[in-house]
Design an enzyme around this catalytic site. Sequence first.
Site, PDB file in Angstrom:
ATOM      1  N   ASN A 167      30.863  22.503 -25.853  1.00  0.00           N
ATOM      2  CA  ASN A 167      30.505  21.096 -25.681  1.00  0.00           C
ATOM      3  C   ASN A 167      29.459  20.984 -24.577  1.00  0.00           C
ATOM      4  OD1 ASN A 167      32.408  20.233 -27.603  1.00  0.00           O
ATOM      5  ND2 ASN A 167      34.037  20.301 -26.074  1.00  0.00           N
ATOM      6  N   HIS A 212      34.882  27.466 -25.707  1.00  0.00           N
ATOM      7  CA  HIS A 212      36.247  27.327 -26.224  1.00  0.00           C
ATOM      8  C   HIS A 212      36.412  28.338 -27.358  1.00  0.00           C
ATOM      9  CE1 HIS A 212      37.210  23.176 -24.610  1.00  0.00           C
ATOM     10  NE2 HIS A 212      35.884  23.120 -24.543  1.00  0.00           N
ATOM     11  N   ILE A 244      44.504  24.348 -20.664  1.00  0.00           N
ATOM     12  CA  ILE A 244      45.730  23.689 -20.199  1.00  0.00           C
ATOM     13  C   ILE A 244      46.244  22.678 -21.238  1.00  0.00           C
ATOM     14  CG2 ILE A 244      44.726  21.720 -18.945  1.00  0.00           C
ATOM     15  CD1 ILE A 244      46.511  22.567 -16.547  1.00  0.00           C
ATOM     16  N   HIS A 260      31.438  26.530 -20.398  1.00  0.00           N
ATOM     17  CA  HIS A 260      32.595  27.264 -20.929  1.00  0.00           C
ATOM     18  C   HIS A 260      32.521  27.321 -22.439  1.00  0.00           C
ATOM     19  CE1 HIS A 260      33.625  23.012 -20.346  1.00  0.00           C
ATOM     20  NE2 HIS A 260      34.352  23.099 -21.453  1.00  0.00           N
ATOM     21  N   GLU A 294      33.627  17.503 -20.787  1.00  0.00           N
ATOM     22  CA  GLU A 294      34.455  16.894 -19.735  1.00  0.00           C
ATOM     23  C   GLU A 294      34.337  17.656 -18.423  1.00  0.00           C
ATOM     24  OE1 GLU A 294      38.434  16.698 -21.221  1.00  0.00           O
ATOM     25  OE2 GLU A 294      37.859  15.348 -22.851  1.00  0.00           O
ATOM     26  N   VAL A 295      34.314  18.968 -18.497  1.00  0.00           N
ATOM     27  CA  VAL A 295      34.197  19.792 -17.285  1.00  0.00           C
ATOM     28  C   VAL A 295      32.787  20.372 -17.248  1.00  0.00           C
ATOM     29  CG1 VAL A 295      35.053  21.824 -16.064  1.00  0.00           C
ATOM     30  CG2 VAL A 295      36.667  20.331 -17.274  1.00  0.00           C
TER      31      VAL A 295
END
Length: 120
Positions: free
Chosen positions: A89, A104, A34, A102, A97-98
């Site tokens: 990360n 990237h 996003i 995941h 952060e989340v």
Amino acid sequence: MTTHADCIFCRIARGEIPSRKVYEDDELMAFHDIQPSAPVHFLVIPKVHVENLYDADLQHQQVLGRMMGMIGTLAREQGLDDGFRVVVNTGRVGRQEVYHLHLHVLGGPDPLGSGMPRRQ
Ligand code: AMP
Ligand code: ZN
């Protein structure tokens, strides 16, 4: 499959929050970030809730392997024929952060910055 009610990426995987989808099957999903950090920036997630690579173990090896195995196909579909970077990360030090694992995938027409933190 374990999912978490309030996890934003579990909610995306359940279709409760809209996303710009790149790919989806029973086990994994890919969608555009996003807040992109590169001209092309998408995320690849397992549908099962795993916080990060620190918490992942061998029971996740199939979906993790499939996530890695899909990246080339997805990158090709996004026009990343000259290369790209994959970032995962992890935890506080990794500035995650989340807290739903995941990958990237970042790319575009021009070379990216070095991306490797310098030793202090
Ligand atoms: P990090 O946890 O630091 O590896 O990064 C989390 C990434 O998720 C950031 O790049 C965010 O821009 C991205 N993000 C957060 N919410 C959404 C969302 N609803 N849809 C797509 N990407 C998101
Ligand atoms: Zn989750």
